[in-house]
Scaffold this active site. Structure first.
Site, PDB file in Angstrom:
ATOM      1  N   ASP A   1       0.789  -1.180   0.084  1.00 15.48           N
ATOM      2  CA  ASP A   1       0.057   0.213  -0.047  1.00 15.48           C
ATOM      3  C   ASP A   1       0.913   1.167   0.151  1.00 15.48           C
ATOM      4  OD1 ASP A   1      -2.316   1.440   0.385  1.00 15.48           O
ATOM      5  OD2 ASP A   1      -2.588   1.077   2.305  1.00 15.48           O
TER       6      ASP A   1
ATOM      7  N   HIS B   1       2.620   3.039  -9.056  1.00 15.90           N
ATOM      8  CA  HIS B   1       2.396   1.758  -9.405  1.00 15.90           C
ATOM      9  C   HIS B   1       3.703   0.951 -10.070  1.00 15.90           C
ATOM     10  CE1 HIS B   1      -1.598   2.027  -7.716  1.00 15.90           C
ATOM     11  NE2 HIS B   1      -2.086   2.779  -8.785  1.00 15.90           N
TER      12      HIS B   1
ATOM     13  N   LEU C   1      12.047 -20.018  -4.702  1.00 20.99           N
ATOM     14  CA  LEU C   1      10.903 -19.226  -4.036  1.00 20.99           C
ATOM     15  C   LEU C   1       9.622 -19.546  -4.977  1.00 20.99           C
ATOM     16  CD1 LEU C   1       9.679 -16.631  -2.183  1.00 20.99           C
ATOM     17  CD2 LEU C   1      10.528 -15.364  -4.234  1.00 20.99           C
TER      18      LEU C   1
HETATM   19  C1  FPP Z   1      -2.115  -0.015  -3.437  1.00 26.89           C
HETATM   20  O1  FPP Z   1      -1.617   1.313  -3.279  1.00 26.89           O
HETATM   21  C2  FPP Z   1      -1.551  -0.828  -4.597  1.00 26.89           C
HETATM   22  C3  FPP Z   1      -2.391  -1.415  -5.578  1.00 26.89           C
HETATM   23  C4  FPP Z   1      -3.720  -1.317  -5.320  1.00 26.89           C
HETATM   24  C5  FPP Z   1      -1.607  -1.988  -6.649  1.00 26.89           C
HETATM   25  C6  FPP Z   1      -0.441  -2.812  -6.106  1.00 26.89           C
HETATM   26  C7  FPP Z   1       0.374  -2.831  -7.273  1.00 26.89           C
HETATM   27  C8  FPP Z   1       1.668  -2.964  -7.315  1.00 26.89           C
HETATM   28  C9  FPP Z   1       2.732  -2.755  -6.191  1.00 26.89           C
HETATM   29  C10 FPP Z   1       2.426  -2.645  -8.664  1.00 26.89           C
HETATM   30  C11 FPP Z   1       2.027  -3.700  -9.783  1.00 26.89           C
HETATM   31  C12 FPP Z   1       2.576  -5.073  -9.242  1.00 26.89           C
HETATM   32  C13 FPP Z   1       2.969  -6.022  -9.953  1.00 26.89           C
HETATM   33  C14 FPP Z   1       3.096  -7.283  -9.910  1.00 26.89           C
HETATM   34  C15 FPP Z   1       3.207  -5.565 -11.617  1.00 26.89           C
HETATM   35  P1  FPP Z   1      -2.614   2.548  -3.462  1.00 26.89           P
HETATM   36  O2  FPP Z   1      -2.706   2.932  -4.951  1.00 26.89           O
HETATM   37  O3  FPP Z   1      -3.935   2.297  -2.748  1.00 26.89           O
HETATM   38  O4  FPP Z   1      -2.065   3.462  -2.775  1.00 26.89           O
HETATM   39  P2  FPP Z   1      -2.521   4.634  -1.803  1.00 26.89           P
HETATM   40  O5  FPP Z   1      -3.288   4.195  -0.549  1.00 26.89           O
HETATM   41  O6  FPP Z   1      -1.271   5.727  -1.513  1.00 26.89           O
HETATM   42  O7  FPP Z   1      -3.714   5.588  -2.878  1.00 26.89           O
END
Ligand code: FPP
Length: 231
Positions: free
Chosen positions: A15, A32, A126
């Protein structure tokens, strides 16, 4: 017998991508993108450091409610990641597995996922588990759609049946669950499998998360007193 503080299964709620981008006046999608680089680095670190299972919450059943442009970006990022990083799975002997309901994903993404799962199925360092369109409640509902419970089953027998039909049927319970980004909640991630997981909440936004911080958290985990309900 294995020590109760052995770390077989590490799970991460990734997050803070959006906030990381906002702090820099970037579009959320940049967060992202940077997050995907951290996914690659952390995965390699876990493979090198003898962690058997790494589960990453990449897209939840609730994430569809984000703006379409962000959802489309995340799907494309995932596609590109699987194409670009195929060599990383091979070079580092990493098995790839998806949990969640991907039936509504594009055919291209479904093919990429299936092909990578197949081509890495014999890899033995892994297992990296990506949670995609995953939510624990959805997973449990899917189990019940599949299950036929024999009459007069015991509770233990039903528990075994549930466990062998979860998406994680071939994966042990979570030992350590980390959430980055400062929020203290589980957000529908591996709820059944984390019944006895140790929890750690980090304020670090996911794009700033490093293997050094992960190593520190694992040291803290090793000091915890895991009792699994006993005394
Ligand atoms: C939450 O942060 C993150 C997500 C919903 C997406 C997670 C994706 C990645 C880490 C990158 C893509 C992964 C791969 C495997 C290619 P948020 O966007 O909710 O952050 P915020 O709370 O600060 O808004």
């Amino acid at each position: 017998m294995e020590s109760p503080n052995a770390l077989n299964h590490l799970a991460i709620i990734m997050d803070g991508n959006g906030r990381w981008a906002k702090e820099r006046n970037f579009n959320r999608t940049e967060g992202h993108k940077e997050g995907a680089n951290v996914v690659r680095d952390i995965t390699k670190w876990c493979a090198k450091n003898h962690i058997s299972y790494l589960s990453l919450y990449a897209f939840s059943t609730e994430n569809w409610s984000r703006p379409k442009i962000e959802v489309d970006f995340l799907m494309k990022l995932l596609e590109n990641y699987l194409i670009k990083e195929a060599k990383t799975y091979k070079e580092h002997n990493i098995r790839f597995k998806v949990i969640g309901d991907i039936s509504d994903f594009s055919n291209k993404l479904k093919d990429l996922i299936c092909n990578l799962e197949d081509s890495t199925s014999k890899n033995s360092s892994l297992t990296q588990i990506l949670a995609l369109n995953y939510g624990s409640r959805d997973e449990i509902a899917r189990v019940f759609l599949k299950l036929k419970i024999p009459k007069n089953s015991t509770k233990q027998e039903v528990s075994k049946l549930i466990e062998s039909n979860l998406d994680t049927f071939d994966i042990p319970d979570v030992d350590l669950l980390i959430r980055t980004g400062g929020e203290m909640r589980l957000s529908n991630f591996l709820l059944y499998q984390s019944a006895y997981a140790e929890l750690y909440f980090s304020d670090t936004l996911f794009p700033d998360f490093t293997s050094d911080e992960l190593e520190n958290i694992i040291d803290i985990y090793k000091q915890r007193n895991r009792r699994f309900g006993a005394i």
